[in-house]
Design a protein around this motif. Structure first.
Motif, PDB file in Angstrom:
ATOM      1  N   VAL A 279       0.831  -1.212   0.000  1.00 37.85           N
ATOM      2  CA  VAL A 279       0.000   0.000   0.000  1.00 37.85           C
ATOM      3  C   VAL A 279       0.868   1.267   0.000  1.00 37.85           C
ATOM      4  O   VAL A 279       0.361   2.370  -0.154  1.00 37.85           O
ATOM      5  N   CYS A 281       3.506   2.661   2.465  1.00 33.19           N
ATOM      6  CA  CYS A 281       3.714   3.601   3.563  1.00 33.19           C
ATOM      7  C   CYS A 281       4.674   2.983   4.565  1.00 33.19           C
ATOM      8  O   CYS A 281       4.793   1.764   4.630  1.00 33.19           O
ATOM      9  N   THR A 315      -0.210   8.185   0.014  1.00 34.03           N
ATOM     10  CA  THR A 315       0.466   7.623   1.193  1.00 34.03           C
ATOM     11  C   THR A 315      -0.393   7.840   2.436  1.00 34.03           C
ATOM     12  O   THR A 315      -0.511   6.947   3.284  1.00 34.03           O
ATOM     13  N   ALA A 318      -2.999   5.259   2.584  1.00 30.93           N
ATOM     14  CA  ALA A 318      -2.454   3.965   3.032  1.00 30.93           C
ATOM     15  C   ALA A 318      -2.192   3.980   4.538  1.00 30.93           C
ATOM     16  O   ALA A 318      -2.460   3.003   5.244  1.00 30.93           O
ATOM     17  N   THR A 322      -4.089   1.647   7.426  1.00 32.51           N
ATOM     18  CA  THR A 322      -3.253   0.692   8.167  1.00 32.51           C
ATOM     19  C   THR A 322      -3.212   1.037   9.665  1.00 32.51           C
ATOM     20  O   THR A 322      -3.186   0.137  10.517  1.00 32.51           O
TER      21      THR A 322
END
Ligand code: FAD
Ligand code: PYC
Length: 415
Positions: A279, A281, A315, A318, A322
Motif C-alpha cells: 500500500v 507507507c 500515502t 495507506a 493501516t
C-alpha cells in the motif's frame, strides 16, 4: 579534538557551557589535496573518514555546495536494516549495520542508533512468497531475519489494523536488529571526526567543472576557485549525472523526489519500524514523539526537493487504513530529497572512464542505512584504485555486461 564524555558534560555544566569547541572548522580551500570528495552527505563524509582511519590518507577536502548533511542524508526517515535478497547487497548492507552497531563509540558521537526491530508487512500472496524467500536467502548469508504471523504482527504493533479494507496483513518479514538512527547525528559525527583528522570540510562551495588531462583527473573548478587533486571521489546522489557530464561521460541514473513528513508529537504508540510496501507507507516514532512517515517516490523525474500532492495523498490514504489513529493527528512538516535511481535499484561504487575519478551513488531510496558500509567500500576503492570485495559487484560495468543486482523488492519503496 576534545572527547565528549560524561565528565565533559559535568565540567561544562559547571562553567555555563562556555568551553565547548566548534565541532568542525570552516577552512578556506588549499591549492591541492591528495583526495577531493565532492558531496558532504553521509556517504561522502564516511568515505573521507575511512580514507583517514583505515588507509591513512588525511590530506583530504570534502566539498559541499550547500551545508553538510543538507541533502538526502539529512532528509530521510532513518530506517536501518540489512534484509536484502542478493548476496552482494546483503554483504554491504550487513557491513553497514555492523558498523552502525559500534558507530557511536567509534566516532565518540551519539548517533542514536536504535535497533528496535523492523517489520515489512506482507499483504498479498506474492509478498508472502517473496519475503519467505528473503528469510531463506538471509539465513544462507548469515543474517538473522524471520517470518512472523499476522497475530505476531498485531502483538508487536497494537495500533495496526491487520484486517485492512484493501489488503489484510498476512504476516511479515522481521529483522530484530533493524531500527533507526539519528540522521543529523550520523552526518555530524562523521564530519567532526574528519575535521579532527585535519581534513577540510568546505561548505557553500559548488563544484562547477572537472579538469582532466590525457584521460586523468587533475582537479575541480569551484565557486571558491580551482583546486587540484590526485584523486576525485564524487558522492553527490541525485546530482551524479550532472557531475559525470562535467567529466564527459553519462551515468545510468534517474533523479526524482522522495518525500517524508512528521506528525505532531504524541505519547509512545509504536516502538518498532513498519514498512507496508504494497500500500506504500512506512512509519516509526521519533524520540520526540513525532510519527515519521513516508511512501513511494514521485514522478516525473525532477530536481525539486518537495514532491507532489498526489503521492502525499496516496500515502496518507495507506497510512490511515493501516493505522486508523493517524486520521486524528495533525501533520507538522513535509519535505523531499532527490533520489538517484539505477535500473536494478542497486548502487554504483565504481571507477569511471576518467582515471582516478570514482563515483559512489545510486543508493536511491535506501542509502541512509548504507552510509558506513558504502564509505568503507568507497574508501578502499579510492585508496587502492581497485575495488575490494564489497564494492566489486557494484561497478559501472555491470550495466554493460547485463550483470544486474535486482533489488526492486528489497528497495521497499514503490518506484
Ligand atoms: P546526499 O546526502 O544527498 O549528499 C550529496 C551531497 O552532494 C549533497 O549535500 C549535495 O548538496 C552535494 N552536491 C551535489 N552537487 C554538488 C556539487 N556540484 N558541488 C558540491 N556538492 C554537491 N534511506 C534509508 O536507508 N532509510 C530510509 O528510511 C530512507 N528514507 C528516505 C526518505 C526520504 C524522504 C529521502 C529523501 C531519502 C531516504 N533514504 C532512506 C535515502 C537516503 O537518504 C539516501 O540514499 C542517502 O542519504 C544518500 O546519501 P548521499 O551522501 O549519497 O547523498
Ligand atoms: O530503504 O528501508 C528503506 C527505506 C525506508 C524508507 C525509505 N527507504
Amino acid at each position: 579534538m576534545r572527547r565528549y564524555s560524561i565528565f565533559a558534560i559535568a565540567r561544562e555544566a559547571m562553567r555555563y557551557h562556555s568551553g565547548w569547541e566548534r565541532a568542525w572548522r570552516a577552512p578556506e580551500p588549499k591549492k591541492r589535496y591528495d583526495v577531493i570528495v565532492v558531496g558532504a552527505g553521509g556517504h561522502g563524509l564516511a568515505t573521507a573518514y575511512y580514507l583517514g582511519k583505515v588507509h591513512g590518507i588525511k590530506n583530504v577536502a570534502i566539498i559541499e555546495k550547500g551545508w553538510l548533511g543538507g541533502g538526502n542524508s539529512g532528509r530521510n526517515t532513518t530506517i536501518i536494516r540489512s534484509n536484502y535478497l542478493q548476496d552482494a547487497s546483503a554483504a554491504i548492507f550487513e557491513k553497514a549495520l555492523q558498523l552502525y552497531e559500534g558507530l557511536a563509540k567509534d566516532l565518540n558521537y551519539n548517533v542514536m542508533f536504535s535497533p528496535r526491530g523492523l517489520l515489512m508487512l506482507a499483504q498479498s500472496e506474492h509478498e508472502v512468497r517473496g519475503y519467505k524467500r528473503t528469510v531463506y536467502a538471509n539465513a544462507l548469508q548469515g543474517i538473522e531475519t524471520e517470518w512472523i504471523s499476522r497475530e505476531q504482527v498485531k502483538d508487536l504493533v497494537p495500533i495496526i489494523n491487520i484486517d485492512g479494507p484493501r489488503y489484510p496483513v498476512l504476516g511479515a518479514l522481521y529483522q530484530a536488529r533493524g531500527g533507526t538512527g539519528r540522521h543529523d547525528a550520523v552526518n555530524w559525527g562523521y564530519a567532526r571526526a574528519c575535521d579532527a583528522m585535519g581534513m577540510d570540510i568546505i561548505q557553500q562551495c559548488e563544484v562547477t567543472g572537472i579538469r582532466t588531462e590525457n584521460g586523468e583527473v587533475r582537479g575541480v573548478d569551484t565557486t571558491k576557485g580551482s583546486i587540484d587533486c590526485g584523486k576525485l571521489a564524487v558522492v553527490v546522489s541525485g546530482h551524479s549525472g550532472v557531475l559525470a557530464e562535467m567529466a564527459g561521460f553519462r551515468m545510468p541514473i534517474e533523479s526524482c523526489p522522495l518525500q517524508a513528513w512528521v506528525s505532531e508529537p504524541i505519547k509512545p504508540v509504536i516502538d518498532v519500524v513498519v514498512m507496508a510496501n504494497l500500500v506504500h507507507c512506512y512509519i516509526s516514532q521519533s524520540d520526540k514523539g513525532e510519527l515519521v512517515l513516508g511512501g513511494g517516490i514521485d514522478h516525473p523525474n525532477n530536481y525539486s526537493q518537495r514532491g507532489s500532492w498526489y503521492t502525499l495523498e496516496e500515502t496518507t490514504r495507506a497510512l490511515v487504513e493501516t493505522y486508523p489513529i493517524i486520521s486524528r493527528l495533525k501533520m507538522l512538516r513535509q519535505w523531499g530529497g532527490i533520489m538517484d535511481i539505477t535500473g536494478d535499484h542497486s548502487p554504483i561504487i565504481s571507477k569511471t572512464p576518467v582515471r582516478n575519478m570514482f563515483m559512489d551513488c545510486g543508493w536511491g531510496t535506501g542509502g541512509f542505512k548504507a552510509i558506513p558500509g558504502s564509505g568503507w567500500a568507497m574508501a578502499e576503492l579510492v585508496a587502492k584504485g581497485e575495488p575490494g570485495p564489497l564494492a566489486a559487484p557494484f561497478s559501472l560495468e555491470r550495466f554493460r555486461e547485463g550483470r544486474f543486482i535486482d533489488e526492486s523488492v528489497a528497495a521497499g519503496v514503490a518506484h
